[in-house]
Write an enzyme that holds these catalytic residues in place. Structure first.
Site, PDB file in Angstrom:
ATOM      1  N   ASP A  99      40.145  40.827  36.163  1.00 15.72           N
ATOM      2  CA  ASP A  99      39.756  41.969  36.987  1.00 15.72           C
ATOM      3  C   ASP A  99      41.013  42.673  37.489  1.00 15.72           C
ATOM      4  OD1 ASP A  99      38.114  43.747  38.338  1.00 15.72           O
ATOM      5  OD2 ASP A  99      37.921  42.464  40.106  1.00 15.72           O
TER       6      ASP A  99
ATOM      7  N   HIS B  46      38.442  38.958  46.081  1.00 15.63           N
ATOM      8  CA  HIS B  46      37.227  38.290  45.612  1.00 15.63           C
ATOM      9  C   HIS B  46      36.855  37.193  46.614  1.00 15.63           C
ATOM     10  CE1 HIS B  46      38.282  39.343  41.158  1.00 15.63           C
ATOM     11  NE2 HIS B  46      37.758  40.375  41.816  1.00 15.63           N
TER      12      HIS B  46
ATOM     13  N   MET C 273      42.324  34.329  39.228  1.00 15.76           N
ATOM     14  CA  MET C 273      41.854  33.931  37.907  1.00 15.76           C
ATOM     15  C   MET C 273      41.163  35.110  37.239  1.00 15.76           C
ATOM     16  SD  MET C 273      41.916  31.098  36.162  1.00 15.76           S
ATOM     17  CE  MET C 273      41.181  30.346  34.706  1.00 15.76           C
TER      18      MET C 273
ATOM     19  N   SER D  71      42.529  37.461  44.090  1.00 11.35           N
ATOM     20  CA  SER D  71      41.401  36.533  44.024  1.00 11.35           C
ATOM     21  C   SER D  71      41.842  35.167  44.539  1.00 11.35           C
ATOM     22  CB  SER D  71      40.857  36.462  42.591  1.00 11.35           C
ATOM     23  OG  SER D  71      39.672  35.711  42.531  1.00 11.35           O
ATOM     24  N   THR D  72      41.756  34.130  43.723  1.00 10.50           N
ATOM     25  CA  THR D  72      42.105  32.782  44.173  1.00 10.50           C
ATOM     26  C   THR D  72      43.549  32.738  44.677  1.00 10.50           C
ATOM     27  OG1 THR D  72      40.621  31.922  42.473  1.00 10.50           O
ATOM     28  CG2 THR D  72      42.118  30.364  43.502  1.00 10.50           C
TER      29      THR D  72
END
Length: 351
Positions: free
Chosen positions: A295, A197, A292, A170-171
């Site tokens: 998931d 993401h 973050m 993600s991030t």
């Protein structure tokens, strides 16, 4: 980084209206986390103010500005300051390309500008989350250039799938993925599917194109029903879940638009769970990188339960140590490695 009474924000945008909107939004935060300590009309103005200020914690930086644009300003900021930057970008094809470049340079995250300035307040909770996450991120890692490491091991040939690797991120993902694909040799002994993401729009397409500049193997956005083989590097498209199904002796990536899981589509958990369900002798690996939230935790547990292997990025290299930390704390990680050691490890254990 300790808890502060405020997260001090610098807003950099050539639009007076955008600067006013952002300042108002940040001051409306019900948790009273943010304080706007400076505004700048372009990159030159921002750099000049940074020289004189010591209390800026996070910067919001527009991409398109006169005199010195966002990308040029970002390069100078990450070279001189340990201050996390969140970009303001458009969802157009050109805007997505520049956003991916900014994330590769060292921006922690981005916020997609709405078509109408007046729609910006509707994004306030996304703005709060991303600025808060950026403040607690490992900004030195985000700005660090990824090393190029090549394997000198001769790869197996052929289209068969010898090992299946699924990656959740993600991030901080674009920088981490760039480091990963740089290290994968031509025709590796595994196929790889990625869930990153990302907002819907042109961003995933631009990410795949950007990663292709560093990869010996083709990196592409997955198509529905696409066959997975050794050397495949597929990224789930924006707004679609990706799952893996076995048809005969072949493995295919299947897309769907079912509801979001924990707020995400694509979902790391859905991809990992589909891999766990496979009735297969092909070894399965789940890799959880920077990001973050949690998931990927349930999916990692599922893969582990079915005899697969879980690899997590360490806190030393993760821009945001959320997703891998959750998996590690559940006790299902077989390996915890710095980012640059993950592909060498996979090459060793999949051979």
């Amino acid at each position: 980084m300790g808890i502060k009474p405020y997260i001090n924000v610098m807003i950099v945008d050539d639009s007076l209206l955008i600067r006013a909107f952002l300042k108002e939004i940040l001051h409306e935060d019900e948790n009273n986390r943010f304080r706007v300590v400076a505004s700048a009309k372009d990159g030159i103005d921002a750099l000049d103010k940074l020289k004189r200020m010591k209390d800026v914690d996070v910067i919001t930086l527009d991409l398109h500005m006169p005199n010195l644009d966002g990308l040029a300003a970002l390069e100078r900021i990450v070279a001189s300051y340990d201050i996390p930057v969140v970009m303001l970008s458009s969802a157009t094809k050109e805007g997505a390309k520049e956003t991916m470049e900014a994330l590769s340079i060292g921006a922690v995250d981005f916020i997609s500008k709405p078509d109408k300035h007046s729609d910006l307040p509707a994004l306030k909770y996304e703005i709060y989350e991303k600025l808060n996450t950026a403040y607690y991120s490992n900004v030195q890692i985000a700005c660090k250039k990824a090393p190029i490491i090549r394997s000198d091991v001769s790869p197996p040939k052929g289209n068969a799938l010898h090992n299946l690797v699924c990656v959740g991120v993600s991030t901080g993902g674009p920088r981490a993925l760039r480091s990963l694909v740089k290290q994968i040799p031509l025709d590796p002994p595994f196929g790889l599917i990625i869930v990153q993401h990302m907002l819907e729009g042109e961003y995933i397409k631009s990410l795949a194109k950007s990663l292709n500049e560093y990869s010996l193997n083709e990196v592409k956005v997955a198509e529905d029903g696409e066959k997975i083989k050794n050397g495949s590097i597929l990224i789930a498209p924006s707004g679609y879940h990706a799952e893996v199904f076995k048809r005969g002796e072949d493995y295919h990536c299947v897309l769907n638009k079912r509801g979001k899981m924990e707020g995400f589509r694509p979902s790391v958990d859905m991809l990992f769970a589909s891999v766990a369900r496979l009735n297969t002798a092909v070894p399965r690996y789940g890799v959880v990188l920077t990001g973050m939230g949690s998931d990927g935790t349930k999916g990692s547990e599922a893969i582990k339960k079915e005899g697969g292997t879980i690899i997590c990025e360490s806190h030393r290299t993760a821009t945001v140590y959320g997703m891998p930390k959750q998996v590690i704390e559940k006790g299902v990680a077989d390996h915890v490695e710095d980012l640059e050691k993950i592909i060498p490890l996979l090459l060793k254990i999949t051979r």
